[in-house]
Design a protein around this motif. Structure first.
Motif, PDB file in Angstrom:
ATOM      1  N   ARG A  75       0.685  -1.123  -0.114  1.00 28.99           N
ATOM      2  CA  ARG A  75      -0.121  -0.105  -0.025  1.00 28.99           C
ATOM      3  C   ARG A  75       1.034   1.348   0.172  1.00 28.99           C
ATOM      4  N   PHE A  76       0.420   2.331  -0.911  1.00 30.78           N
ATOM      5  CA  PHE A  76       1.266   3.497  -0.444  1.00 30.78           C
ATOM      6  C   PHE A  76       0.915   4.132   0.573  1.00 30.78           C
ATOM      7  N   GLY A  77       2.104   4.676   1.004  1.00 30.57           N
ATOM      8  CA  GLY A  77       2.280   5.185   2.555  1.00 30.57           C
ATOM      9  C   GLY A  77       2.711   4.003   3.509  1.00 30.57           C
ATOM     10  N   HIS A  78       2.687   2.970   2.997  1.00 29.15           N
ATOM     11  CA  HIS A  78       3.048   1.829   3.995  1.00 29.15           C
ATOM     12  C   HIS A  78       3.920   0.716   3.272  1.00 29.15           C
ATOM     13  N   VAL A  79       4.896   1.559   2.418  1.00 33.71           N
ATOM     14  CA  VAL A  79       5.490   0.541   1.241  1.00 33.71           C
ATOM     15  C   VAL A  79       6.656  -0.328   1.934  1.00 33.71           C
ATOM     16  N   LYS A  80       7.471   0.502   2.723  1.00 33.18           N
ATOM     17  CA  LYS A  80       8.547  -0.226   3.662  1.00 33.18           C
ATOM     18  C   LYS A  80       8.173  -1.414   4.366  1.00 33.18           C
ATOM     19  N   GLU A  81       7.094  -1.142   5.420  1.00 34.19           N
ATOM     20  CA  GLU A  81       6.615  -2.207   6.234  1.00 34.19           C
ATOM     21  C   GLU A  81       5.952  -3.108   5.475  1.00 34.19           C
ATOM     22  N   ASP A  82       5.151  -2.963   4.452  1.00 34.56           N
ATOM     23  CA  ASP A  82       4.504  -3.947   3.515  1.00 34.56           C
ATOM     24  C   ASP A  82       5.465  -4.634   2.906  1.00 34.56           C
ATOM     25  N   ILE A  83       6.543  -4.207   2.456  1.00 28.99           N
ATOM     26  CA  ILE A  83       7.513  -5.041   1.777  1.00 28.99           C
ATOM     27  C   ILE A  83       8.266  -5.878   2.821  1.00 28.99           C
ATOM     28  N   ASP A  84       8.515  -5.591   4.027  1.00 29.16           N
ATOM     29  CA  ASP A  84       9.168  -6.150   5.177  1.00 29.16           C
ATOM     30  C   ASP A  84       8.342  -7.363   5.321  1.00 29.16           C
ATOM     31  N   ALA A  85       6.876  -7.405   5.517  1.00 30.33           N
ATOM     32  CA  ALA A  85       6.179  -8.279   5.514  1.00 30.33           C
ATOM     33  C   ALA A  85       6.083  -9.406   4.632  1.00 30.33           C
ATOM     34  N   LEU A  86       6.160  -8.993   3.347  1.00 29.53           N
ATOM     35  CA  LEU A  86       6.204  -9.850   2.049  1.00 29.53           C
ATOM     36  C   LEU A  86       7.239 -10.659   2.136  1.00 29.53           C
ATOM     37  N   ILE A  87       8.305  -9.920   2.402  1.00 27.84           N
ATOM     38  CA  ILE A  87       9.921 -10.751   2.317  1.00 27.84           C
ATOM     39  C   ILE A  87       9.546 -11.589   3.530  1.00 27.84           C
ATOM     40  N   HIS A  88       9.144 -11.408   4.699  1.00 31.28           N
ATOM     41  CA  HIS A  88       9.009 -12.382   6.000  1.00 31.28           C
ATOM     42  C   HIS A  88       8.080 -13.672   5.487  1.00 31.28           C
ATOM     43  N   ALA A  89       7.069 -13.467   4.686  1.00 29.93           N
ATOM     44  CA  ALA A  89       6.304 -14.600   4.087  1.00 29.93           C
ATOM     45  C   ALA A  89       6.956 -15.440   3.101  1.00 29.93           C
ATOM     46  N   LEU A  90       7.678 -14.588   2.233  1.00 29.10           N
ATOM     47  CA  LEU A  90       8.393 -15.371   1.037  1.00 29.10           C
ATOM     48  C   LEU A  90       9.740 -15.988   1.417  1.00 29.10           C
ATOM     49  N   THR A  91      10.367 -15.758   2.381  1.00 28.66           N
ATOM     50  CA  THR A  91      11.638 -16.253   2.829  1.00 28.66           C
ATOM     51  C   THR A  91      11.724 -17.899   2.706  1.00 28.66           C
ATOM     52  N   PRO A  92      10.662 -18.561   3.387  1.00 28.45           N
ATOM     53  CA  PRO A  92      10.728 -19.948   3.416  1.00 28.45           C
ATOM     54  C   PRO A  92      10.751 -20.533   1.951  1.00 28.45           C
ATOM     55  N   ILE A  93      10.075 -19.742   0.811  1.00 30.62           N
ATOM     56  CA  ILE A  93      10.097 -20.395  -0.374  1.00 30.62           C
ATOM     57  C   ILE A  93      11.746 -20.154  -0.940  1.00 30.62           C
ATOM     58  N   LEU A  94      12.380 -19.235  -0.628  1.00 31.85           N
ATOM     59  CA  LEU A  94      13.634 -18.778  -0.802  1.00 31.85           C
ATOM     60  C   LEU A  94      14.313 -20.111  -0.875  1.00 31.85           C
ATOM     61  N   PHE A  95      14.258 -20.923   0.315  1.00 31.08           N
ATOM     62  CA  PHE A  95      15.211 -21.959   0.501  1.00 31.08           C
ATOM     63  C   PHE A  95      14.787 -23.201  -0.289  1.00 31.08           C
ATOM     64  N   ILE A  96      13.501 -23.208  -0.339  1.00 31.48           N
ATOM     65  CA  ILE A  96      13.191 -24.422  -1.373  1.00 31.48           C
ATOM     66  C   ILE A  96      13.571 -24.307  -2.754  1.00 31.48           C
ATOM     67  N   THR A  97      13.575 -22.943  -3.238  1.00 34.04           N
ATOM     68  CA  THR A  97      14.200 -22.781  -4.760  1.00 34.04           C
ATOM     69  C   THR A  97      15.500 -23.233  -5.164  1.00 34.04           C
ATOM     70  N   LYS A  98      16.291 -23.233  -3.898  1.00 33.01           N
ATOM     71  CA  LYS A  98      17.819 -23.303  -4.025  1.00 33.01           C
ATOM     72  C   LYS A  98      18.106 -24.924  -4.526  1.00 33.01           C
ATOM     73  N   SER A  99      18.918 -25.030  -5.610  1.00 35.75           N
ATOM     74  CA  SER A  99      19.449 -26.377  -6.001  1.00 35.75           C
ATOM     75  C   SER A  99      20.093 -27.023  -5.089  1.00 35.75           C
ATOM     76  N   GLY A 100      20.006 -28.565  -4.787  1.00 31.41           N
ATOM     77  CA  GLY A 100      20.820 -28.953  -3.785  1.00 31.41           C
ATOM     78  C   GLY A 100      20.285 -29.101  -2.383  1.00 31.41           C
ATOM     79  N   VAL A 101      19.199 -28.138  -2.229  1.00 30.61           N
ATOM     80  CA  VAL A 101      18.636 -28.313  -0.733  1.00 30.61           C
ATOM     81  C   VAL A 101      17.617 -29.272  -0.744  1.00 30.61           C
ATOM     82  N   PRO A 102      17.747 -30.199   0.311  1.00 29.15           N
ATOM     83  CA  PRO A 102      16.744 -31.376   0.443  1.00 29.15           C
ATOM     84  C   PRO A 102      15.332 -30.798   0.653  1.00 29.15           C
ATOM     85  N   LYS A 103      14.368 -31.602  -0.069  1.00 33.11           N
ATOM     86  CA  LYS A 103      12.996 -31.027  -0.177  1.00 33.11           C
ATOM     87  C   LYS A 103      12.435 -31.722   1.389  1.00 33.11           C
TER      88      LYS A 103
END
Length: 274
Positions: free
Chosen positions: A23-51
């Motif tokens: 949301r405009f006016g809440h950009v930084k905190e909303d991006i931070d929340a989005l990063i928090h939600a997406l971080t677990p996906i980051l690890f499962i996209t890495k090659s060689g990481v056990p599923k």
């Protein structure tokens, strides 16, 4: 050259994710929340990481709370089973494997871009948000606003061209207002100014102003209540269009530059300075 934010992905629905969650006016905190939600996906996209045998329900809940992100899992090969657990399913073909790799690469790029955007100064971040969430001249049903703008405004001379548009359209604003006496015919100078602006002369019949056999534009009464209502709607839209032109001219040109350089959501790299 600076790349416009979140628009360089071919498979990942990055723009939708950002539009739905930031949301405009809440950009930084909303991006931070989005990063928090997406971080677990980051690890499962890495090659060689056990599923893992299945994804933690907490991860799924975080993604569910961020519209557009849960669908990323299926693009990466994670599907819900009959119990509702998200499990990894092997690809059925080399093509599917390749597509998953492409999605994973784009996701990691998107994740990094979110972090870099969050760390920029707030003015730059909000400019980025404005570009991806604003589509100027798109909210009209009768007045062909977008076509008029594209036919008359050049990316390199936005403010000058908009100013010229305002000058040509100003007489029409008064003619569309209810209670304003209509002249017997429009001044030929007004017609010439509109003729010089492609697409604008065609607006006149929307308000009941038509060409007679002498070449003069005259006002003709509406034949039905429906036609009268349509003219009122067109008049309202035109005044809204006129006001939007003025606002865009007096605002930041970044949105208009993007709008003029891209048609039909054909996103690509363009030169911008944030």
């Amino acid at each position: 050259m600076t790349v416009l934010p979140f628009l360089t992905y071919k498979v990942l629905p990055s723009q939708t994710i950002v539009q739905e969650n930031i949301r405009f006016g809440h950009v930084k905190e909303d991006i931070d929340a989005l990063i928090h939600a997406l971080t677990p996906i980051l690890f499962i996209t890495k090659s060689g990481v056990p599923k893992p045998p299945f994804l933690d329900p907490g991860v799924i809940q975080h993604l569910t709370d961020k519209p557009g992100t849960l669908n990323l899992l299926q693009l990466l090969g994670w599907h819900p089973n009959h119990r509702g657990d998200y499990i990894f399913v092997d690809a059925n073909s080399p093509e599917e494997t390749h597509q998953r790799e492409q999605v994973a690469n784009e996701f990691r790029q998107f994740y990094d871009e979110l972090k870099k955007t969050k760390d920029r100064d707030i003015g730059s971040v909000e400019n980025s948000h404005t570009v991806i969430t604003t589509v100027p001249f798109s909210s009209y049903h009768i007045v062909p606003a977008e076509k008029i703008i594209r036919d008359n405004v050049r990316a390199e001379t936005i403010k000058e061209d908009l100013d010229s548009m305002i000058h040509a359209l100003t007489p029409i604003v008064y003619l569309t207002k209810s209670g304003v006496p209509k002249p017997p015919f429009l001044d030929p100078t007004i017609i010439q100014q509109l003729t010089d602006k492609p697409g604008t002369l065609n607006i006149l019949p929307l308000f009941g102003c038509t060409l007679n056999n002498r070449g003069d534009y005259i006002f003709v009464d509406a034949n039905t209540s429906e036609e009268s209502a349509l003219r009122e709607t067109a008049g309202h839209e035109f005044r809204q269009f006129y006001d939007e032109i003025k606002k865009v001219k007096n605002g930041n040109s970044i949105v208009m530059e993007y709008f003029l350089n891209h048609r039909n959501n054909n996103f690509s790299q363009v030169q911008q300075s944030f």
